[in-house]
Design a protein around this motif. Structure first.
Motif, PDB file in Angstrom:
ATOM      1  N   VAL A  90      33.844  40.916  33.049  1.00 14.92           N
ATOM      2  CA  VAL A  90      33.590  41.166  34.456  1.00 14.92           C
ATOM      3  C   VAL A  90      32.243  40.580  35.042  1.00 14.92           C
ATOM      4  CG1 VAL A  90      32.237  43.353  33.764  1.00 14.92           C
ATOM      5  CG2 VAL A  90      33.348  43.308  36.119  1.00 14.92           C
ATOM      6  N   PHE A  91      32.497  39.865  36.209  1.00 14.15           N
ATOM      7  CA  PHE A  91      31.430  39.516  36.825  1.00 14.15           C
ATOM      8  C   PHE A  91      31.138  40.410  37.962  1.00 14.15           C
ATOM      9  CE2 PHE A  91      33.059  36.332  34.359  1.00 14.15           C
ATOM     10  CZ  PHE A  91      32.302  35.330  33.894  1.00 14.15           C
ATOM     11  N   ILE A  92      29.711  40.739  38.413  1.00 10.88           N
ATOM     12  CA  ILE A  92      29.343  41.236  39.523  1.00 10.88           C
ATOM     13  C   ILE A  92      28.346  40.223  40.301  1.00 10.88           C
ATOM     14  CG2 ILE A  92      28.098  43.365  40.276  1.00 10.88           C
ATOM     15  CD1 ILE A  92      29.106  44.889  37.889  1.00 10.88           C
ATOM     16  N   GLY A  93      28.649  39.943  41.273  1.00 14.56           N
ATOM     17  CA  GLY A  93      27.593  39.143  42.220  1.00 14.56           C
ATOM     18  C   GLY A  93      27.494  37.665  41.638  1.00 14.56           C
ATOM     19  N   GLY A  94      28.617  37.270  40.857  1.00 17.02           N
ATOM     20  CA  GLY A  94      28.382  35.993  40.406  1.00 17.02           C
ATOM     21  C   GLY A  94      27.767  35.803  39.130  1.00 17.02           C
ATOM     22  N   THR A  95      27.328  37.152  38.212  1.00 17.62           N
ATOM     23  CA  THR A  95      26.872  37.207  36.916  1.00 17.62           C
ATOM     24  C   THR A  95      27.657  37.965  36.362  1.00 17.62           C
ATOM     25  OG1 THR A  95      24.465  37.445  38.209  1.00 17.62           O
ATOM     26  CG2 THR A  95      24.723  37.943  35.815  1.00 17.62           C
ATOM     27  N   CYS A  96      27.932  37.250  35.194  1.00 16.33           N
ATOM     28  CA  CYS A  96      28.585  37.873  33.830  1.00 16.33           C
ATOM     29  C   CYS A  96      27.991  39.280  33.497  1.00 16.33           C
ATOM     30  CB  CYS A  96      28.935  36.978  32.798  1.00 16.33           C
ATOM     31  SG  CYS A  96      30.122  37.566  31.477  1.00 16.33           S
ATOM     32  N   VAL A  97      28.689  40.318  33.383  1.00 14.03           N
ATOM     33  CA  VAL A  97      27.950  41.463  33.187  1.00 14.03           C
ATOM     34  C   VAL A  97      28.398  41.571  31.479  1.00 14.03           C
ATOM     35  CG1 VAL A  97      28.374  43.875  33.123  1.00 14.03           C
ATOM     36  CG2 VAL A  97      27.995  42.632  35.114  1.00 14.03           C
ATOM     37  N   GLY A  98      29.551  41.135  30.995  1.00 11.87           N
ATOM     38  CA  GLY A  98      30.064  41.119  29.956  1.00 11.87           C
ATOM     39  C   GLY A  98      31.453  42.105  29.551  1.00 11.87           C
ATOM     40  N   GLY A  99      31.481  42.462  28.522  1.00 12.38           N
ATOM     41  CA  GLY A  99      33.018  43.324  28.508  1.00 12.38           C
ATOM     42  C   GLY A  99      32.740  44.912  28.759  1.00 12.38           C
ATOM     43  N   LEU A 100      33.769  45.642  28.233  1.00  6.69           N
ATOM     44  CA  LEU A 100      33.764  46.956  28.584  1.00  6.69           C
ATOM     45  C   LEU A 100      32.596  47.553  28.149  1.00  6.69           C
ATOM     46  CD1 LEU A 100      35.361  49.444  29.627  1.00  6.69           C
ATOM     47  CD2 LEU A 100      36.559  49.407  27.281  1.00  6.69           C
ATOM     48  N   GLU A 101      32.198  47.426  26.905  1.00  7.09           N
ATOM     49  CA  GLU A 101      30.828  48.003  26.459  1.00  7.09           C
ATOM     50  C   GLU A 101      29.828  47.894  27.417  1.00  7.09           C
ATOM     51  OE1 GLU A 101      29.947  47.556  22.406  1.00  7.09           O
ATOM     52  OE2 GLU A 101      31.727  47.860  21.605  1.00  7.09           O
ATOM     53  N   SER A 102      29.705  46.703  27.861  1.00  3.17           N
ATOM     54  CA  SER A 102      28.421  46.379  28.722  1.00  3.17           C
ATOM     55  C   SER A 102      28.622  47.031  30.046  1.00  3.17           C
ATOM     56  CB  SER A 102      28.377  44.710  29.033  1.00  3.17           C
ATOM     57  OG  SER A 102      28.242  44.118  27.810  1.00  3.17           O
ATOM     58  N   LEU A 103      29.635  46.963  30.573  1.00  2.00           N
ATOM     59  CA  LEU A 103      30.150  47.782  31.728  1.00  2.00           C
ATOM     60  C   LEU A 103      29.797  49.298  31.658  1.00  2.00           C
ATOM     61  CD1 LEU A 103      31.137  47.303  34.740  1.00  2.00           C
ATOM     62  CD2 LEU A 103      33.429  48.025  34.013  1.00  2.00           C
ATOM     63  N   VAL A 104      30.489  49.885  30.716  1.00  2.00           N
ATOM     64  CA  VAL A 104      29.802  51.340  30.302  1.00  2.00           C
ATOM     65  C   VAL A 104      28.499  51.668  30.095  1.00  2.00           C
ATOM     66  CG1 VAL A 104      30.306  53.160  28.904  1.00  2.00           C
ATOM     67  CG2 VAL A 104      32.302  51.750  29.592  1.00  2.00           C
ATOM     68  N   ALA A 105      27.682  50.627  29.385  1.00  2.00           N
ATOM     69  CA  ALA A 105      26.479  50.785  29.042  1.00  2.00           C
ATOM     70  C   ALA A 105      25.704  50.706  30.391  1.00  2.00           C
ATOM     71  CB  ALA A 105      25.913  49.676  28.317  1.00  2.00           C
ATOM     72  N   LEU A 106      26.061  49.845  31.388  1.00  2.00           N
ATOM     73  CA  LEU A 106      25.340  49.798  32.721  1.00  2.00           C
ATOM     74  C   LEU A 106      25.627  50.961  33.428  1.00  2.00           C
ATOM     75  CD1 LEU A 106      26.327  46.318  34.406  1.00  2.00           C
ATOM     76  CD2 LEU A 106      24.048  47.240  34.173  1.00  2.00           C
ATOM     77  N   HIS A 107      26.706  51.520  33.405  1.00  2.00           N
ATOM     78  CA  HIS A 107      27.019  52.766  34.332  1.00  2.00           C
ATOM     79  C   HIS A 107      26.318  54.136  33.654  1.00  2.00           C
ATOM     80  CE1 HIS A 107      29.180  55.636  36.739  1.00  2.00           C
ATOM     81  NE2 HIS A 107      29.697  56.131  35.573  1.00  2.00           N
ATOM     82  N   LEU A 108      26.298  54.260  32.197  1.00  2.00           N
ATOM     83  CA  LEU A 108      25.479  55.299  31.570  1.00  2.00           C
ATOM     84  C   LEU A 108      23.984  55.144  31.872  1.00  2.00           C
ATOM     85  CD1 LEU A 108      27.634  55.697  28.280  1.00  2.00           C
ATOM     86  CD2 LEU A 108      27.777  57.046  30.498  1.00  2.00           C
ATOM     87  N   GLY A 109      23.527  53.995  31.953  1.00  2.00           N
ATOM     88  CA  GLY A 109      21.990  53.738  32.307  1.00  2.00           C
ATOM     89  C   GLY A 109      21.671  53.809  33.604  1.00  2.00           C
ATOM     90  N   GLY A 110      22.687  54.299  34.464  1.00  2.00           N
ATOM     91  CA  GLY A 110      22.497  54.371  36.064  1.00  2.00           C
ATOM     92  C   GLY A 110      22.376  53.140  36.801  1.00  2.00           C
TER      93      GLY A 110
END
Length: 124
Positions: A90-110
């Motif tokens: 997943v890319f947000i604003g042109g930056t690679c966030v990573g895979g599912l684990e990274s996306l969930v970690a971003l979400h859980l971290g607020g």
């Protein structure tokens, strides 16, 4: 590269047959503030889309062939993506966030919602 599954606005996707996979991918990343690159029938992509839909956003989803997946730019902290260890990406604003684990970690971290607001795909 197969047809995208664009869930919501975001305009059409143009495909220039003379573009290399890497050039096409970089262009798509720059044109879409929230984009997921996946393989066909990827269950992790389905989970990503569900998570983002619960927040109220609908990413552009592009399915890539294995050789195209290797052309994805990786998260700066990882130096590059392995087509085996990061599907979907997943890319947000042109930056690679990573895979599912990274996306969930971003979400859980607020940090996910502020990022989505910052790139203009979510209004709170």
């Amino acid at each position: 590269m197969s047809s995208p599954n664009a869930g919501g606005g975001g305009g059409g996707l143009s495909i220039d047959e003379e573009e290399t996979a890497e050039t096409r991918i970089r262009r798509l990343i720059s044109e879409h503030p929230l984009i997921i690159f996946s393989r066909s029938s990827c269950c992790m992509c389905h989970v990503m889309k569900k998570l983002l839909a619960t927040i109220g956003v609908h990413p552009t989803v592009i399915e890539l062939d294995d050789h195209e997946f290797a052309s994805l730019p990786g998260p700066s902290s990882h130096g590059g993506l392995s087509s085996r260890n990061l599907s979907p990406a997943v890319f947000i604003g042109g930056t690679c966030v990573g895979g599912l684990e990274s996306l969930v970690a971003l979400h859980l971290g607020g940090h996910l919602i502020p990022k989505l607001v910052e790139v203009g795909v979510l209004w709170v």
